[in-house]
Design a protein around this motif. Structure first.
Motif, PDB file in Angstrom:
ATOM      1  N   VAL A  86       0.836  -1.206   0.000  1.00 42.13           N
ATOM      2  CA  VAL A  86       0.000   0.000   0.000  1.00 42.13           C
ATOM      3  C   VAL A  86       0.867   1.251   0.000  1.00 42.13           C
ATOM      4  N   ILE A  88     -11.912   0.183   0.392  1.00 43.98           N
ATOM      5  CA  ILE A  88     -11.386  -0.703   1.430  1.00 43.98           C
ATOM      6  C   ILE A  88     -12.485  -1.610   1.969  1.00 43.98           C
ATOM      7  N   HIS A  96      -7.421  -1.859  -0.920  1.00 40.61           N
ATOM      8  CA  HIS A  96      -6.606  -0.776  -0.378  1.00 40.61           C
ATOM      9  C   HIS A  96      -5.819  -0.062  -1.465  1.00 40.61           C
ATOM     10  N   THR A 137      -5.072  -1.733   6.432  1.00 47.36           N
ATOM     11  CA  THR A 137      -4.662  -2.892   5.641  1.00 47.36           C
ATOM     12  C   THR A 137      -4.118  -3.994   6.526  1.00 47.36           C
TER      13      THR A 137
END
Length: 470
Positions: free
Chosen positions: A62, A360, A417, A453
């Motif tokens: 991410v 998400i 994400h 995440t």
């Protein structure tokens, strides 16, 4: 347009603190058994993966996507990607709408009739399987993967559109807050009660929800009720903005766009109450998986052993966890204002950067429920022909999920994400005129997304157990 304030000293992101926090998150966990969705009931073998490696890999992916989107793309490329779209033509649209309404009404009738009169065993009751497997798992996945059909299928909206309504003015001060409370209450009820196993209880809850929803829609009108108050309608509306097929707010036409492109619309989240709902949507899916982990089971047993009753523990954990999620997001908005050195208030930044969180939520829902749907879909099909008597053979078919599904679930979390990072990047370019200011405004939000995440990956990687005391 925003201008820097020369009288305010520049604040720098505490890199050492951020790195230390991420490292601490990975050191307090052991070895993950990568298995996928926590509601899955398959008997497949687990793939052992060091948890620290799993979490660092996910968080690093991410973070790397943020660096890539910040320094490789430019404003023109972002505008071209999010501006692409084609009008979608639906042949036989009126027929499709009518069929969707009939399907919704028939589904509600099946849930009530079979729920009260059908078999009491969970896997043999078509009404119960229709709600959890067909609707909350399967239909919800189509909402963010294809498009939002709930306004058509919604049986309560169909019923209220056929009767006179009072159209009383809705208290504007309430905004979306009733839907926030309603979403938290529904998830709490799902977790603390045998709602997923008791067809009679489920049918009773549906009756109560129907009475409340129909009364509210008749008083305030279906458009206002399902637009502001009803939490289910808001969930599907927000999930639908992740999908490639969306409705244009200005023309009302269906548009085919790249997935997540509609999340950059500036007025999608318009108020702190709607920000609160977006954060709640992320949190309730996390909470649903968290209470099924072995760590929560041991924690709950210890707390109950100290004299705290489960009826207090579970709602308290729901509220405290939500406040923690919301607080982390609000601090990110405050930090973004300082790092971007802008006069834009934290409330405005919170609204602008809230839509990426929907990606998400969609990614985690897919990781949480795809395995559940695949494993139990055969059970729904086996009782379809004899809904009041259960399966003709007396046995309920359940699919065995292969071990590689665990890695697939991990990828869904990461994809959600990564899409959120890209949407936040596009939103920052839309909000700020300067490139450096736009990039710096994303630092704290990216950090929060990395934490989300790692939390999601840890929950998905845990074995699923039955929550105690329920």
């Amino acid at each position: 347009m925003t201008s820097p304030d020369p009288s305010r000293p520049r604040r720098r992101l505490p890199v050492a603190t951020v790195a230390g926090a991420l490292l601490a998150l990975t050191l307090f966990v052991g070895t993950a058994a990568a298995h996928g969705g926590s509601l899955g009931a398959s008997g497949r073998e687990s793939i052992s993966v060091p948890t620290w490696l799993l979490l660092l890999t996910g968080g690093g992916a991410v973070g790397a996507s943020f660096l890539l989107s910040s320094f490789v793309t430019d404003r023109l490329l972002v505008r071209q990607i999010h501006g692409w779209g084609r009008d979608a033509v639906v042949p036989g649209r009126r027929v499709a709408v009518r069929v969707g309404q009939i399907v919704g009404l028939a589904g509600l009738a099946v849930v009530l009739v079979v729920g009260f009169l059908g078999p009491t065993a969970a896997l043999a009751n078509l009404g119960l399987l229709l709600v959890w497997v067909g609707w909350w798992a399967g239909f919800t996945m189509t909402t963010y993967l294809v498009g939002n059909a709930w306004p058509v299928v919604n049986p309560w909206r169909t019923l209220t559109s056929a009767v006179p309504t009072l159209d009383r003015p809705y208290p504007e001060r309430l905004g979306a807050w009733p839907s926030v409370v309603g979403l938290l209450a529904l998830i709490w009820l799902e977790v603390v009660s045998p709602l997923a196993d008791d067809p009679r209880l489920l049918a009773t809850v549906v009756v109560g929800y129907s009475a409340f929803t129909l009364a509210g829609a008749v008083v305030f009108g279906p458009d206002r009720w399902f637009g502001s108050v009803d939490p289910v309608a808001r969930v599907f509306r927000y999930y639908g903005r992740v999908a490639p097929l969306t409705r244009d707010d200005e023309t009302g036409r269906l548009r085919l766009r790249l997935p997540g492109s509609a999340l950059t619309d500036a007025r999608l989240v318009d108020g702190l109450d709607e920000v609160a709902f977006v954060v709640a949507l992320v949190w309730v899916t996390t909470y649903d998986g968290l209470v099924a982990t072995p760590l929560w089971r041991e924690f709950a047993r210890g707390v109950v052993g100290l004299g705290v009753p489960p009826v207090v523990l579970y709602p308290a954990a729901l509220v405290v966890g939500y406040l923690a999620f919301f607080g982390a997001y609000w601090l990110a908005a405050v930090g973004a204002r300082r790092l971007a050195d802008t006069y834009v208030s934290p409330a405005v930044l919170a609204r602008r950067f809230a839509p990426p969180l929907l990606a998400i939520a969609a990614g985690y829902h897919l990781a949480h429920y795809l395995e559940y749907f695949v494993s139990l879909a055969p059970a729904a099909l086996s009782v379809l022909l004899t809904p009041l008597a259960g399966p003709a053979s007396g046995e309920v078919a359940v699919a065995v999920i292969p071990g590689w599904f665990g890695a697939l679930n991990m990828s869904f979390v990461l994809l959600g994400h990564l899409l959120a990072i890209w949407v936040a990047h596009a939103a920052a370019f839309d909000r700020f005129p300067g490139r450096l200011q736009a990039v710096r405004s994303q630092y704290t939000f990216t950090f929060v997304m990395v934490c989300y995440t790692m939390t999601s990956l840890w929950i998905v990687s845990r074995p699923s157990v039955t929550p105690p005391f329920l």
